[in-house]
Write a protein that holds these residues in place. Structure first.
Motif, PDB file in Angstrom:
ATOM      1  N   ASP A 174      12.906  -6.337   8.619  1.00  0.00           N
ATOM      2  CA  ASP A 174      12.522  -5.253   9.350  1.00  0.00           C
ATOM      3  C   ASP A 174      12.337  -4.070   8.556  1.00  0.00           C
ATOM      4  OD1 ASP A 174      12.726  -7.031  11.614  1.00  0.00           O
ATOM      5  OD2 ASP A 174      14.944  -6.462  11.852  1.00  0.00           O
ATOM      6  N   PHE A 175      11.960  -4.100   7.326  1.00  0.00           N
ATOM      7  CA  PHE A 175      12.015  -2.982   6.442  1.00  0.00           C
ATOM      8  C   PHE A 175      10.769  -3.130   5.431  1.00  0.00           C
ATOM      9  CE2 PHE A 175      16.301  -3.584   7.763  1.00  0.00           C
ATOM     10  CZ  PHE A 175      16.674  -2.035   7.997  1.00  0.00           C
ATOM     11  N   TYR A 176      10.335  -1.957   4.860  1.00  0.00           N
ATOM     12  CA  TYR A 176       9.784  -2.066   3.775  1.00  0.00           C
ATOM     13  C   TYR A 176      10.447  -1.751   2.331  1.00  0.00           C
ATOM     14  CZ  TYR A 176       4.999  -1.438   6.186  1.00  0.00           C
ATOM     15  OH  TYR A 176       4.234  -2.050   6.960  1.00  0.00           O
ATOM     16  N   VAL A 177      10.594  -2.557   1.620  1.00  0.00           N
ATOM     17  CA  VAL A 177      11.369  -2.323   0.401  1.00  0.00           C
ATOM     18  C   VAL A 177      10.775  -2.066  -0.833  1.00  0.00           C
ATOM     19  CG1 VAL A 177      13.240  -3.626   1.497  1.00  0.00           C
ATOM     20  CG2 VAL A 177      11.716  -4.849  -0.125  1.00  0.00           C
ATOM     21  N   CYS A 178      11.274  -1.308  -1.732  1.00  0.00           N
ATOM     22  CA  CYS A 178      10.798  -1.162  -3.333  1.00  0.00           C
ATOM     23  C   CYS A 178      10.825  -2.231  -3.889  1.00  0.00           C
ATOM     24  CB  CYS A 178      11.636  -0.047  -3.821  1.00  0.00           C
ATOM     25  SG  CYS A 178      10.858   0.473  -5.509  1.00  0.00           S
ATOM     26  N   CYS A 179       9.707  -2.672  -4.648  1.00  0.00           N
ATOM     27  CA  CYS A 179       9.406  -3.744  -5.431  1.00  0.00           C
ATOM     28  C   CYS A 179       9.601  -3.531  -6.958  1.00  0.00           C
ATOM     29  CB  CYS A 179       7.914  -4.182  -5.422  1.00  0.00           C
ATOM     30  SG  CYS A 179       7.675  -4.898  -3.623  1.00  0.00           S
ATOM     31  N   MET A 180      10.657  -2.428  -7.420  1.00  0.00           N
ATOM     32  CA  MET A 180      10.820  -2.521  -8.649  1.00  0.00           C
ATOM     33  C   MET A 180      11.485  -3.422  -9.186  1.00  0.00           C
ATOM     34  SD  MET A 180      11.673  -0.521 -11.377  1.00  0.00           S
ATOM     35  CE  MET A 180      11.483   1.229 -10.831  1.00  0.00           C
TER      36      MET A 180
ATOM     37  N   VAL B 115       4.486   6.240  12.385  1.00  0.00           N
ATOM     38  CA  VAL B 115       4.171   7.323  11.840  1.00  0.00           C
ATOM     39  C   VAL B 115       2.889   7.281  11.117  1.00  0.00           C
ATOM     40  CG1 VAL B 115       4.638   9.038   9.909  1.00  0.00           C
ATOM     41  CG2 VAL B 115       6.439   8.147  11.649  1.00  0.00           C
ATOM     42  N   ILE B 116       2.607   6.162  10.337  1.00  0.00           N
ATOM     43  CA  ILE B 116       1.108   6.219   9.488  1.00  0.00           C
ATOM     44  C   ILE B 116      -0.095   6.150  10.775  1.00  0.00           C
ATOM     45  CG2 ILE B 116      -0.009   4.841   8.026  1.00  0.00           C
ATOM     46  CD1 ILE B 116       2.401   4.277   6.329  1.00  0.00           C
ATOM     47  N   LEU B 117       0.188   5.384  11.494  1.00  0.00           N
ATOM     48  CA  LEU B 117      -1.058   4.944  12.603  1.00  0.00           C
ATOM     49  C   LEU B 117      -1.147   6.144  13.318  1.00  0.00           C
ATOM     50  CD1 LEU B 117      -0.270   1.331  13.634  1.00  0.00           C
ATOM     51  CD2 LEU B 117      -1.984   2.172  12.131  1.00  0.00           C
ATOM     52  N   ALA B 118      -0.204   6.966  13.746  1.00  0.00           N
ATOM     53  CA  ALA B 118      -0.333   8.124  14.415  1.00  0.00           C
ATOM     54  C   ALA B 118      -1.218   9.162  13.707  1.00  0.00           C
ATOM     55  CB  ALA B 118       0.911   8.775  14.831  1.00  0.00           C
ATOM     56  N   HIS B 119      -1.272   9.155  12.455  1.00  0.00           N
ATOM     57  CA  HIS B 119      -1.816  10.221  11.776  1.00  0.00           C
ATOM     58  C   HIS B 119      -3.103   9.813  11.144  1.00  0.00           C
ATOM     59  CE1 HIS B 119       2.102  11.893  12.107  1.00  0.00           C
ATOM     60  NE2 HIS B 119       1.489  13.198  12.006  1.00  0.00           N
ATOM     61  N   SER B 120      -3.458   8.473  11.492  1.00  0.00           N
ATOM     62  CA  SER B 120      -4.704   7.647  10.845  1.00  0.00           C
ATOM     63  C   SER B 120      -5.833   7.553  11.966  1.00  0.00           C
ATOM     64  CB  SER B 120      -4.163   6.427  10.240  1.00  0.00           C
ATOM     65  OG  SER B 120      -3.350   6.681   9.168  1.00  0.00           O
TER      66      SER B 120
ATOM     67  N   CYS C  88      16.302   0.260  -8.094  1.00  0.00           N
ATOM     68  CA  CYS C  88      16.052   1.137  -6.708  1.00  0.00           C
ATOM     69  C   CYS C  88      16.153   0.506  -5.436  1.00  0.00           C
ATOM     70  CB  CYS C  88      14.416   1.612  -7.014  1.00  0.00           C
ATOM     71  SG  CYS C  88      13.818   2.685  -5.607  1.00  0.00           S
ATOM     72  N   SER C  89      16.960   1.208  -4.831  1.00  0.00           N
ATOM     73  CA  SER C  89      17.326   0.317  -3.311  1.00  0.00           C
ATOM     74  C   SER C  89      16.688   0.956  -2.280  1.00  0.00           C
ATOM     75  CB  SER C  89      18.927   0.346  -3.341  1.00  0.00           C
ATOM     76  OG  SER C  89      19.277   1.642  -3.193  1.00  0.00           O
ATOM     77  N   ARG C  90      15.634   1.477  -2.408  1.00  0.00           N
ATOM     78  CA  ARG C  90      14.772   2.567  -1.612  1.00  0.00           C
ATOM     79  C   ARG C  90      14.414   1.382  -0.543  1.00  0.00           C
ATOM     80  NH1 ARG C  90      13.909   6.637   1.710  1.00  0.00           N
ATOM     81  NH2 ARG C  90      11.887   7.576   1.669  1.00  0.00           N
ATOM     82  N   ARG C  91      14.730   1.551   0.951  1.00  0.00           N
ATOM     83  CA  ARG C  91      13.894   0.753   1.985  1.00  0.00           C
ATOM     84  C   ARG C  91      13.780   1.684   3.249  1.00  0.00           C
ATOM     85  NH1 ARG C  91      17.730  -4.051   3.834  1.00  0.00           N
ATOM     86  NH2 ARG C  91      19.079  -2.907   5.398  1.00  0.00           N
ATOM     87  N   ILE C  92      12.789   1.404   3.952  1.00  0.00           N
ATOM     88  CA  ILE C  92      12.581   2.195   5.088  1.00  0.00           C
ATOM     89  C   ILE C  92      12.169   1.327   6.313  1.00  0.00           C
ATOM     90  CG2 ILE C  92      11.686   4.330   3.651  1.00  0.00           C
ATOM     91  CD1 ILE C  92       8.927   3.155   4.078  1.00  0.00           C
ATOM     92  N   SER C  93      12.395   1.814   7.407  1.00  0.00           N
ATOM     93  CA  SER C  93      12.249   1.062   8.654  1.00  0.00           C
ATOM     94  C   SER C  93      10.681   0.696   8.969  1.00  0.00           C
ATOM     95  CB  SER C  93      12.553   1.732   9.861  1.00  0.00           C
ATOM     96  OG  SER C  93      12.119   1.032  10.951  1.00  0.00           O
ATOM     97  N   PHE C  94      10.144  -0.687   9.051  1.00  0.00           N
ATOM     98  CA  PHE C  94       8.976  -1.135   9.216  1.00  0.00           C
ATOM     99  C   PHE C  94       8.274  -0.588  10.701  1.00  0.00           C
ATOM    100  CE2 PHE C  94       6.747  -4.597  11.528  1.00  0.00           C
ATOM    101  CZ  PHE C  94       5.602  -4.557  10.722  1.00  0.00           C
TER     102      PHE C  94
ATOM    103  N   MET D  53       0.927  -1.186   0.011  1.00  0.00           N
ATOM    104  CA  MET D  53       0.125  -0.055  -0.080  1.00  0.00           C
ATOM    105  C   MET D  53       0.749   1.097   0.037  1.00  0.00           C
ATOM    106  SD  MET D  53      -2.702  -1.409   2.878  1.00  0.00           S
ATOM    107  CE  MET D  53      -3.849   0.065   2.945  1.00  0.00           C
ATOM    108  N   ILE D  54       1.979   1.240   0.693  1.00  0.00           N
ATOM    109  CA  ILE D  54       3.100   2.307   0.444  1.00  0.00           C
ATOM    110  C   ILE D  54       3.802   2.236  -0.808  1.00  0.00           C
ATOM    111  CG2 ILE D  54       4.971   3.159   1.597  1.00  0.00           C
ATOM    112  CD1 ILE D  54       4.366   1.868   4.123  1.00  0.00           C
ATOM    113  N   ARG D  55       4.073   3.653  -1.171  1.00  0.00           N
ATOM    114  CA  ARG D  55       4.559   3.567  -2.729  1.00  0.00           C
ATOM    115  C   ARG D  55       6.008   4.440  -2.371  1.00  0.00           C
ATOM    116  NH1 ARG D  55       2.149   2.108  -7.108  1.00  0.00           N
ATOM    117  NH2 ARG D  55      -0.222   1.617  -6.850  1.00  0.00           N
TER     118      ARG D  55
END
Length: 387
Positions: free
Chosen positions: A346-352, A370-375, A358-364, A331-333
């Motif tokens: 332990d990460f969300y990674v880009c599915c290119m 962050v998302i749940l705090a604003h949802s 693309c080696s983009r990855r962010i902390s799970f 769901m995240i892009r």
């Protein structure tokens, strides 16, 4: 004077012969070759190589110029598959892409002749023969075979071809019936049916012989699943230890699942028949005791199967939206390339799809927080977040 005149005549004769040969070469028919063999599990292509060689010899004898060779290795000209036409109609057809491309080329007059090794190498299905006949009538090319069995020059040739193809088709049907019955008899006797041996075994004399080092992995995998480990954790540990799979590649959860749910590892022989539409039955119609040594006890095998199935059912329930273990996977892009990101370790990674693009990855954990705090405080619904 006489000698000079003789030399002049000989020179003119040579020039005439050279001119005739050049004219013949310019008028040489363009010919395409078609070669096919039904079975070549090893992919060596020796059969089609021999056919092509003989076809080229015939083309040279006829003075024809080979412009293209259509090769279909390990391809049946008899077995049909169920396909859906662009109109939505479901039909039964023999699938031979190269043969269809051959007809297309001849139909648009890309060559003036066709050479095949033999009639039954070119066509073994009446519908394919009629398509070849129709294309020849419309485009007017010549048809030859190295054995002389394929000629469509007149009504007698066409009638004989139809008779021979009908006989070849019947022969293929008889062979398929005998092979099917022999396969069933093998199952009744508890013998292995051939093909690739299950992981943990090697084939020998219609049976299976355990491979000690692979058998250890099968038992280890079963024990770890029963101890609570997931399929993913098991294959991750094996990949980290550089343990190759049956194909010599990295392990995947689907491969381990297939191994641990295959009854063959308990010494059981199952039989699924070939259906009339050419597909393999999904239902097992016969189960017998195999003549090989089991790798797992039947009780252990059933418990492992139940654990794997229950985890699969739980995963499917989660996918329906009741609970998601990784709520934002898919769901995240990615902000760099716009491709969806999925949970890995332990990460969300880009599915290119292109490796290394693309080696983009962010902390799970941080991303979820962050998302749940604003949802709103409810289960997340399909959407897109930019990370």
């Amino acid at each position: 004077m006489t000698g000079t005149g003789g030399d002049s005549d000989a020179r003119r004769k040579v020039q005439f012969m050279v001119a005739r040969r050049k004219e013949a070469q310019e008028k040489a028919l363009r010919v395409v070759l078609y070669v096919r063999i039904s079975s070549d599990p090893g992919g060596l292509e020796k059969g089609v190589d021999r056919q092509e060689k003989d076809c080229r010899i015939l083309a040279d004898l006829l003075g024809w110029q080979v412009v293209r060779v259509f090769r279909e290795n390990d391809t049946s000209a008899y077995k049909q598959k169920t396909i859906t036409l662009p109109t939505g109609e479901r039909v039964r057809r023999v699938i031979r892409p190269q043969f269809r491309e051959l007809l297309t080329l001849l139909g648009r007059r890309g060559a003036e002749a066709l050479i095949a090794y033999d009639l039954d190498r070119a066509v073994r299905d009446p519908r394919d023969l009629e398509d070849l006949i129709d294309t020849k009538v419309l485009a007017g090319f010549q048809v030859r075979s190295t054995t002389g069995s394929l000629r469509l020059e007149n009504d007698a040739d066409v009638a004989m071809a139809r008779v021979l193809v009908a006989m070849a088709n019947k022969s293929s049907a008889d062979t398929a019936r005998r092979v099917k019955r022999a396969s069933q008899q093998q199952a009744e006797d508890g013998r292995w049916h051939g093909g690739m041996a299950p992981f943990g075994y090697r084939m020998k004399d219609s049976s299976l012989i355990p491979v000690p080092e692979d058998a250890v992995l099968v038992r280890q995998g079963a024990d770890r699943i029963l101890a609570g480990d997931s399929l993913y954790r098991v294959v991750r540990d094996w990949n980290d230890a550089n343990i190759p799979s049956a194909k010599g590649t990295k392990w995947a959860t689907t491969a381990l699942r297939q191994i641990l749910t295959n009854p063959a590892i308990t010494g059981v022989r199952t039989y699924r028949p070939i259906l009339d539409d050419g597909s393999l039955s999904k239902e097992v119609v016969l189960t017998t005791q195999g003549i090989w040594e089991p790798l797992l006890d039947r009780e252990v095998f059933e418990k492992v199967g139940q654990v794997i199935a229950s985890r699969g059912d739980a995963y499917r329930v989660e996918r329906r939206g009741r609970t998601r273990l990784y709520p934002f996977s898919g769901m995240i892009r990615c902000e760099r390339c716009g491709i969806v990101m999925r949970k890995q370790s332990d990460f969300y990674v880009c599915c290119m799809p292109e490796r290394g693009a693309c080696s983009r990855r962010i902390s799970f954990a941080q991303t979820n927080a962050v998302i749940l705090a604003h949802s709103p405080r409810r289960s997340p619904r399909p959407g897109s977040w930019i990370a």
